[in-house]
Design a protein around this motif. Structure first.
Motif, PDB file in Angstrom:
ATOM      1  N   ALA A  11      43.520  49.593  37.597  1.00 28.16           N
ATOM      2  CA  ALA A  11      43.562  49.106  36.219  1.00 28.16           C
ATOM      3  C   ALA A  11      44.698  49.829  35.497  1.00 28.16           C
ATOM      4  CB  ALA A  11      42.227  49.389  35.526  1.00 28.16           C
ATOM      5  N   THR A  12      45.640  49.051  34.931  1.00 30.27           N
ATOM      6  CA  THR A  12      46.796  49.667  34.270  1.00 30.27           C
ATOM      7  C   THR A  12      47.081  48.978  32.934  1.00 30.27           C
ATOM      8  OG1 THR A  12      48.522  48.196  35.142  1.00 30.27           O
ATOM      9  CG2 THR A  12      47.820  50.034  36.557  1.00 30.27           C
ATOM     10  N   GLY A  13      48.000  49.531  32.205  1.00 33.54           N
ATOM     11  CA  GLY A  13      48.426  48.946  30.936  1.00 33.54           C
ATOM     12  C   GLY A  13      49.136  47.615  31.105  1.00 33.54           C
ATOM     13  N   ALA A  14      49.680  47.358  32.287  1.00 33.63           N
ATOM     14  CA  ALA A  14      50.394  46.094  32.538  1.00 33.63           C
ATOM     15  C   ALA A  14      49.487  45.031  33.147  1.00 33.63           C
ATOM     16  CB  ALA A  14      51.584  46.350  33.461  1.00 33.63           C
ATOM     17  N   GLY A  15      48.321  45.443  33.634  1.00 31.18           N
ATOM     18  CA  GLY A  15      47.414  44.500  34.278  1.00 31.18           C
ATOM     19  C   GLY A  15      46.779  45.121  35.497  1.00 31.18           C
ATOM     20  N   ARG A  34      49.503  40.329  35.870  1.00 26.27           N
ATOM     21  CA  ARG A  34      49.725  40.715  34.470  1.00 26.27           C
ATOM     22  C   ARG A  34      48.615  40.173  33.583  1.00 26.27           C
ATOM     23  NH1 ARG A  34      54.123  43.454  33.564  1.00 26.27           N
ATOM     24  NH2 ARG A  34      55.871  43.294  34.979  1.00 26.27           N
ATOM     25  N   THR A  35      48.231  40.998  32.613  1.00 22.90           N
ATOM     26  CA  THR A  35      47.242  40.602  31.617  1.00 22.90           C
ATOM     27  C   THR A  35      47.848  40.818  30.239  1.00 22.90           C
ATOM     28  OG1 THR A  35      46.253  42.810  31.682  1.00 22.90           O
ATOM     29  CG2 THR A  35      45.256  41.125  33.099  1.00 22.90           C
ATOM     30  N   PRO A  36      47.386  40.063  29.226  1.00 21.72           N
ATOM     31  CA  PRO A  36      47.982  40.187  27.895  1.00 21.72           C
ATOM     32  C   PRO A  36      47.712  41.528  27.230  1.00 21.72           C
ATOM     33  CG  PRO A  36      46.161  38.618  27.884  1.00 21.72           C
ATOM     34  CD  PRO A  36      46.387  39.021  29.294  1.00 21.72           C
ATOM     35  N   VAL A  37      46.675  42.218  27.663  1.00 17.95           N
ATOM     36  CA  VAL A  37      46.342  43.546  27.130  1.00 17.95           C
ATOM     37  C   VAL A  37      46.009  44.457  28.310  1.00 17.95           C
ATOM     38  CG1 VAL A  37      45.535  42.724  24.878  1.00 17.95           C
ATOM     39  CG2 VAL A  37      43.941  42.855  26.772  1.00 17.95           C
ATOM     40  N   PRO A  38      46.005  45.783  28.105  1.00 19.02           N
ATOM     41  CA  PRO A  38      45.720  46.698  29.213  1.00 19.02           C
ATOM     42  C   PRO A  38      44.339  46.484  29.822  1.00 19.02           C
ATOM     43  CG  PRO A  38      46.680  47.877  27.357  1.00 19.02           C
ATOM     44  CD  PRO A  38      46.383  46.494  26.877  1.00 19.02           C
ATOM     45  N   VAL A  39      44.253  46.691  31.129  1.00 17.16           N
ATOM     46  CA  VAL A  39      42.978  46.625  31.835  1.00 17.16           C
ATOM     47  C   VAL A  39      42.309  47.990  31.711  1.00 17.16           C
ATOM     48  CG1 VAL A  39      41.863  46.298  34.077  1.00 17.16           C
ATOM     49  CG2 VAL A  39      43.800  44.849  33.427  1.00 17.16           C
ATOM     50  N   GLU A  40      41.069  47.982  31.250  1.00 17.46           N
ATOM     51  CA  GLU A  40      40.301  49.215  31.041  1.00 17.46           C
ATOM     52  C   GLU A  40      39.660  49.703  32.343  1.00 17.46           C
ATOM     53  OE1 GLU A  40      38.606  52.378  29.025  1.00 17.46           O
ATOM     54  OE2 GLU A  40      39.957  50.928  28.131  1.00 17.46           O
ATOM     55  N   SER A  41      39.052  48.770  33.093  1.00 16.37           N
ATOM     56  CA  SER A  41      38.403  49.137  34.352  1.00 16.37           C
ATOM     57  C   SER A  41      38.435  47.947  35.305  1.00 16.37           C
ATOM     58  CB  SER A  41      36.955  49.575  34.104  1.00 16.37           C
ATOM     59  OG  SER A  41      36.151  48.475  33.739  1.00 16.37           O
ATOM     60  N   ARG A  47      35.565  38.517  47.214  1.00 17.66           N
ATOM     61  CA  ARG A  47      36.916  38.003  46.965  1.00 17.66           C
ATOM     62  C   ARG A  47      37.346  38.102  45.504  1.00 17.66           C
ATOM     63  NH1 ARG A  47      37.507  32.117  48.651  1.00 17.66           N
ATOM     64  NH2 ARG A  47      39.387  32.227  47.416  1.00 17.66           N
ATOM     65  N   TYR A  48      36.501  38.698  44.634  1.00 13.90           N
ATOM     66  CA  TYR A  48      36.793  38.715  43.206  1.00 13.90           C
ATOM     67  C   TYR A  48      36.969  40.121  42.648  1.00 13.90           C
ATOM     68  CZ  TYR A  48      35.255  33.922  43.661  1.00 13.90           C
ATOM     69  OH  TYR A  48      35.129  32.620  44.071  1.00 13.90           O
ATOM     70  N   ALA A  49      37.906  40.242  41.712  1.00 20.00           N
ATOM     71  CA  ALA A  49      38.081  41.468  40.935  1.00 20.00           C
ATOM     72  C   ALA A  49      37.567  41.184  39.532  1.00 20.00           C
ATOM     73  CB  ALA A  49      39.557  41.866  40.887  1.00 20.00           C
ATOM     74  N   TYR A  50      36.750  42.084  39.030  1.00 21.58           N
ATOM     75  CA  TYR A  50      36.172  41.967  37.688  1.00 21.58           C
ATOM     76  C   TYR A  50      36.800  43.060  36.848  1.00 21.58           C
ATOM     77  CZ  TYR A  50      32.895  39.160  40.321  1.00 21.58           C
ATOM     78  OH  TYR A  50      32.337  38.214  41.138  1.00 21.58           O
ATOM     79  N   MET A  51      37.504  42.647  35.780  1.00 25.89           N
ATOM     80  CA  MET A  51      38.249  43.593  34.954  1.00 25.89           C
ATOM     81  C   MET A  51      37.767  43.539  33.512  1.00 25.89           C
ATOM     82  SD  MET A  51      41.991  42.520  36.380  1.00 25.89           S
ATOM     83  CE  MET A  51      41.522  40.791  36.457  1.00 25.89           C
ATOM     84  N   THR A  52      37.704  44.702  32.878  1.00 24.84           N
ATOM     85  CA  THR A  52      37.419  44.724  31.446  1.00 24.84           C
ATOM     86  C   THR A  52      38.712  45.018  30.708  1.00 24.84           C
ATOM     87  OG1 THR A  52      36.815  47.071  31.499  1.00 24.84           O
ATOM     88  CG2 THR A  52      35.026  45.465  31.738  1.00 24.84           C
ATOM     89  N   VAL A  53      38.866  44.340  29.576  1.00 28.35           N
ATOM     90  CA  VAL A  53      40.021  44.567  28.713  1.00 28.35           C
ATOM     91  C   VAL A  53      39.520  44.705  27.282  1.00 28.35           C
ATOM     92  CG1 VAL A  53      41.642  43.349  30.226  1.00 28.35           C
ATOM     93  CG2 VAL A  53      40.504  42.098  28.404  1.00 28.35           C
ATOM     94  N   PRO A  78      30.090  41.089  23.083  1.00 26.79           N
ATOM     95  CA  PRO A  78      30.020  41.435  21.660  1.00 26.79           C
ATOM     96  C   PRO A  78      30.794  42.662  21.195  1.00 26.79           C
ATOM     97  CG  PRO A  78      27.855  40.896  22.496  1.00 26.79           C
ATOM     98  CD  PRO A  78      28.772  40.953  23.672  1.00 26.79           C
ATOM     99  N   SER A  79      31.081  43.610  22.050  1.00 24.09           N
ATOM    100  CA  SER A  79      31.755  44.835  21.636  1.00 24.09           C
ATOM    101  C   SER A  79      32.786  45.165  22.698  1.00 24.09           C
ATOM    102  CB  SER A  79      30.715  45.954  21.505  1.00 24.09           C
ATOM    103  OG  SER A  79      31.289  47.148  21.048  1.00 24.09           O
ATOM    104  N   PHE A  80      33.320  46.385  22.665  1.00 19.07           N
ATOM    105  CA  PHE A  80      34.285  46.726  23.710  1.00 19.07           C
ATOM    106  C   PHE A  80      33.593  46.713  25.061  1.00 19.07           C
ATOM    107  CE2 PHE A  80      33.575  50.948  25.477  1.00 19.07           C
ATOM    108  CZ  PHE A  80      32.727  51.552  24.571  1.00 19.07           C
ATOM    109  N   ALA A  81      34.346  46.376  26.084  1.00 15.26           N
ATOM    110  CA  ALA A  81      33.822  46.335  27.449  1.00 15.26           C
ATOM    111  C   ALA A  81      34.384  47.533  28.202  1.00 15.26           C
ATOM    112  CB  ALA A  81      34.240  45.031  28.120  1.00 15.26           C
ATOM    113  N   LYS A  82      33.508  48.279  28.821  1.00 18.56           N
ATOM    114  CA  LYS A  82      33.937  49.450  29.571  1.00 18.56           C
ATOM    115  C   LYS A  82      33.762  49.175  31.061  1.00 18.56           C
ATOM    116  CE  LYS A  82      35.186  53.849  29.636  1.00 18.56           C
ATOM    117  NZ  LYS A  82      36.578  54.153  29.715  1.00 18.56           N
ATOM    118  N   ASN A  83      32.870  49.849  31.721  1.00 21.94           N
ATOM    119  CA  ASN A  83      32.665  49.678  33.154  1.00 21.94           C
ATOM    120  C   ASN A  83      31.697  48.538  33.445  1.00 21.94           C
ATOM    121  OD1 ASN A  83      34.350  51.832  33.961  1.00 21.94           O
ATOM    122  ND2 ASN A  83      32.779  53.275  33.339  1.00 21.94           N
ATOM    123  N   VAL A  84      31.754  48.016  34.669  1.00 19.70           N
ATOM    124  CA  VAL A  84      30.890  46.910  35.068  1.00 19.70           C
ATOM    125  C   VAL A  84      30.226  47.213  36.403  1.00 19.70           C
ATOM    126  CG1 VAL A  84      32.308  45.222  33.856  1.00 19.70           C
ATOM    127  CG2 VAL A  84      32.668  45.584  36.285  1.00 19.70           C
TER     128      VAL A  84
END
Length: 178
Positions: A11-15, A34-41, A47-53, A78-84
Protein backbone atom coordinates in the motif's frame (compact mmCIF):
# COMPACT_ATOMS: atom_id res chain seq x y z
CA UNK A 1 2.00 -5.03 3.20
CA UNK A 2 0.44 -8.33 2.12
CA UNK A 3 2.25 -11.40 0.80
CA UNK A 4 0.80 -14.13 -1.37
CA UNK A 5 3.02 -16.67 -3.10
CA UNK A 6 6.05 -14.97 -4.64
CA UNK A 7 4.37 -11.55 -4.64
CA UNK A 8 4.46 -8.67 -2.19
CA UNK A 9 1.54 -6.21 -2.29
CA UNK A 10 2.43 -2.80 -0.93
CA UNK A 11 0.00 0.00 0.00
CA UNK A 12 1.57 3.30 -1.11
CA UNK A 13 0.74 6.93 -1.75
CA UNK A 14 0.62 6.22 -5.50
CA UNK A 15 -1.59 3.14 -5.24
CA UNK A 16 -1.00 -0.60 -5.00
CA UNK A 17 2.53 -1.70 -5.88
CA UNK A 18 3.07 -5.37 -6.70
CA UNK A 19 6.62 -6.64 -6.24
CA UNK A 20 8.42 -9.96 -6.56
CA UNK A 21 11.82 -11.20 -5.46
CA UNK A 22 14.26 -10.63 -8.31
CA UNK A 23 17.04 -12.98 -9.40
CA UNK A 24 19.49 -10.68 -7.60
CA UNK A 25 17.64 -11.29 -4.32
CA UNK A 26 16.17 -7.80 -4.17
CA UNK A 27 12.59 -6.77 -4.90
CA UNK A 28 11.48 -5.96 -8.46
CA UNK A 29 8.38 -3.96 -9.39
CA UNK A 30 5.86 -6.07 -11.31
CA UNK A 31 3.02 -3.51 -11.56
CA UNK A 32 1.51 -0.38 -10.08
CA UNK A 33 -2.26 -0.02 -9.84
CA UNK A 34 -2.71 3.74 -9.49
CA UNK A 35 -5.43 5.05 -7.22
CA UNK A 36 -6.75 8.62 -6.96
CA UNK A 37 -5.76 8.79 -3.29
CA UNK A 38 -3.14 6.95 -1.19
CA UNK A 39 -3.81 3.34 -0.22
CA UNK A 40 -3.98 2.98 3.57
CA UNK A 41 -3.86 -0.83 3.81
CA UNK A 42 -4.02 -3.93 1.62
CA UNK A 43 -5.08 -7.54 2.17
CA UNK A 44 -4.97 -10.23 -0.51
CA UNK A 45 -7.30 -13.23 -0.54
CA UNK A 46 -7.33 -15.53 -3.55
CA UNK A 47 -7.36 -13.53 -6.76
CA UNK A 48 -8.45 -10.24 -5.13
CA UNK A 49 -6.69 -7.40 -3.34
CA UNK A 50 -8.80 -5.43 -0.87
CA UNK A 51 -7.52 -1.91 -0.27
CA UNK A 52 -8.65 0.86 2.04
CA UNK A 53 -8.27 4.48 1.03
CA UNK A 54 -9.04 7.71 2.84
CA UNK A 55 -11.55 9.08 3.67
CA UNK A 56 -13.57 5.85 3.83
CA UNK A 57 -13.55 3.56 0.83
CA UNK A 58 -12.87 -0.10 0.19
CA UNK A 59 -11.39 -0.80 -3.26
CA UNK A 60 -11.24 -4.26 -4.84
CA UNK A 61 -8.74 -5.25 -7.53
CA UNK A 62 -8.38 -8.48 -9.46
CA UNK A 63 -4.73 -9.51 -9.12
CA UNK A 64 -4.98 -12.96 -10.75
CA UNK A 65 -2.40 -11.62 -13.21
CA UNK A 66 -0.08 -9.62 -10.93
CA UNK A 67 1.46 -7.89 -13.95
CA UNK A 68 -1.94 -6.45 -14.92
CA UNK A 69 -4.03 -5.67 -11.82
CA UNK A 70 -7.56 -4.53 -12.60
CA UNK A 71 -9.58 -2.28 -10.31
CA UNK A 72 -13.06 -3.81 -10.16
CA UNK A 73 -15.21 -2.14 -7.55
CA UNK A 74 -15.47 0.24 -4.63
CA UNK A 75 -17.81 0.91 -1.77
CA UNK A 76 -17.94 3.78 0.72
CA UNK A 77 -18.04 3.10 4.44
CA UNK A 78 -19.32 5.61 7.04
CA UNK A 79 -15.94 6.75 8.41
CA UNK A 80 -12.27 6.31 7.60
CA UNK A 81 -11.33 2.78 6.58
CA UNK A 82 -8.28 1.25 8.18
CA UNK A 83 -7.46 -2.47 8.17
CA UNK A 84 -9.67 -5.23 6.77
CA UNK A 85 -10.24 -8.93 7.26
CA UNK A 86 -11.66 -11.14 4.49
CA UNK A 87 -13.85 -14.11 5.45
CA UNK A 88 -15.37 -15.78 2.41
CA UNK A 89 -17.68 -13.29 0.66
CA UNK A 90 -17.51 -10.81 3.56
CA UNK A 91 -14.99 -8.09 4.27
CA UNK A 92 -14.88 -6.62 7.77
CA UNK A 93 -13.51 -3.07 7.78
CA UNK A 94 -12.02 -1.35 10.83
CA UNK A 95 -14.16 1.76 10.52
CA UNK A 96 -12.72 4.23 13.03
CA UNK A 97 -15.26 5.98 15.22
CA UNK A 98 -18.08 4.08 13.49
CA UNK A 99 -16.77 0.73 14.71
CA UNK A 100 -16.86 -2.06 12.13
CA UNK A 101 -18.34 -1.99 8.63
CA UNK A 102 -19.35 -5.24 6.92
CA UNK A 103 -19.21 -5.46 3.11
CA UNK A 104 -20.61 -8.22 0.91
CA UNK A 105 -18.05 -8.87 -1.86
CA UNK A 106 -19.77 -11.85 -3.51
CA UNK A 107 -19.78 -9.67 -6.65
CA UNK A 108 -16.36 -7.93 -6.49
CA UNK A 109 -17.33 -5.44 -9.20
CA UNK A 110 -20.31 -4.30 -7.11
CA UNK A 111 -19.53 -4.64 -3.40
CA UNK A 112 -22.43 -3.89 -1.04
CA UNK A 113 -22.30 -2.37 2.44
CA UNK A 114 -24.33 -4.60 4.77
CA UNK A 115 -24.00 -2.33 7.77
CA UNK A 116 -21.82 -0.43 10.18
CA UNK A 117 -21.76 -1.47 13.81
CA UNK A 118 -20.84 1.25 16.30
CA UNK A 119 -18.55 -0.10 18.98
CA UNK A 120 -15.83 1.50 21.05
CA UNK A 121 -14.24 4.83 20.32
CA UNK A 122 -11.77 4.26 17.45
CA UNK A 123 -11.48 0.81 15.80
CA UNK A 124 -8.26 0.33 13.82
CA UNK A 125 -8.03 -3.42 13.20
CA UNK A 126 -10.29 -6.47 12.91
CA UNK A 127 -9.93 -10.21 12.58
CA UNK A 128 -12.26 -13.20 12.65
CA UNK A 129 -11.87 -16.10 15.07
CA UNK A 130 -14.55 -18.75 14.55
CA UNK A 131 -17.97 -17.14 15.02
CA UNK A 132 -16.40 -14.06 16.62
CA UNK A 133 -15.05 -10.82 15.28
CA UNK A 134 -12.23 -9.19 17.25
CA UNK A 135 -11.78 -5.43 16.96
CA UNK A 136 -9.09 -3.22 18.51
CA UNK A 137 -10.02 0.11 20.06
CA UNK A 138 -7.11 2.53 20.38
CA UNK A 139 -8.91 5.08 22.58
CA UNK A 140 -10.63 2.67 24.96
CA UNK A 141 -7.42 0.63 25.13
CA UNK A 142 -8.64 -2.81 24.37
CA UNK A 143 -10.30 -5.49 22.38
CA UNK A 144 -13.99 -5.84 21.57
CA UNK A 145 -15.38 -9.33 20.96
CA UNK A 146 -18.45 -9.50 18.73
CA UNK A 147 -20.76 -12.34 17.72
CA UNK A 148 -20.38 -12.47 13.92
CA UNK A 149 -22.97 -15.14 13.10
CA UNK A 150 -25.26 -12.42 11.72
CA UNK A 151 -22.83 -10.21 9.72
CA UNK A 152 -25.40 -7.49 9.13
CA UNK A 153 -25.89 -7.01 12.86
CA UNK A 154 -22.79 -7.70 14.94
CA UNK A 155 -23.44 -7.98 18.68
CA UNK A 156 -20.77 -7.20 21.26
CA UNK A 157 -20.27 -10.10 23.68
CA UNK A 158 -17.26 -8.90 25.63
CA UNK A 159 -14.46 -6.39 26.07
CA UNK A 160 -10.88 -6.87 27.24
CA UNK A 161 -9.16 -3.72 28.50
CA UNK A 162 -5.46 -3.96 27.70
CA UNK A 163 -2.92 -1.60 29.26
CA UNK A 164 -1.70 1.08 26.88
CA UNK A 165 -2.84 1.57 23.30
CA UNK A 166 -4.04 -1.39 21.22
CA UNK A 167 -3.61 -0.93 17.44
CA UNK A 168 -3.66 -4.39 15.88
CA UNK A 169 -5.02 -7.89 16.48
CA UNK A 170 -4.43 -11.31 14.98
CA UNK A 171 -5.83 -14.66 16.04
CA UNK A 172 -4.51 -18.20 15.97
CA UNK A 173 -6.61 -21.15 17.15
CA UNK A 174 -8.07 -20.05 20.51
CA UNK A 175 -5.73 -17.11 21.12
CA UNK A 176 -5.83 -13.44 20.21
CA UNK A 177 -2.59 -11.48 19.98
CA UNK A 178 -2.67 -7.69 20.52
Amino acid sequence: VAVQGPYVYLATGAGLQILTIADSGGLALVALARTPVPVESVTVAGRYAYMTVTPGTLLIADVADPAAPLLLGAVSVPSFAKNVHVAGDLVYVANGNNGVAVVDVSDPSSPRLLGANKIGALVTDVTVMGDHLLATDVFAGGLHVLDARNPGQLVETGVYRAPGVTHEVTAEEHYAYL
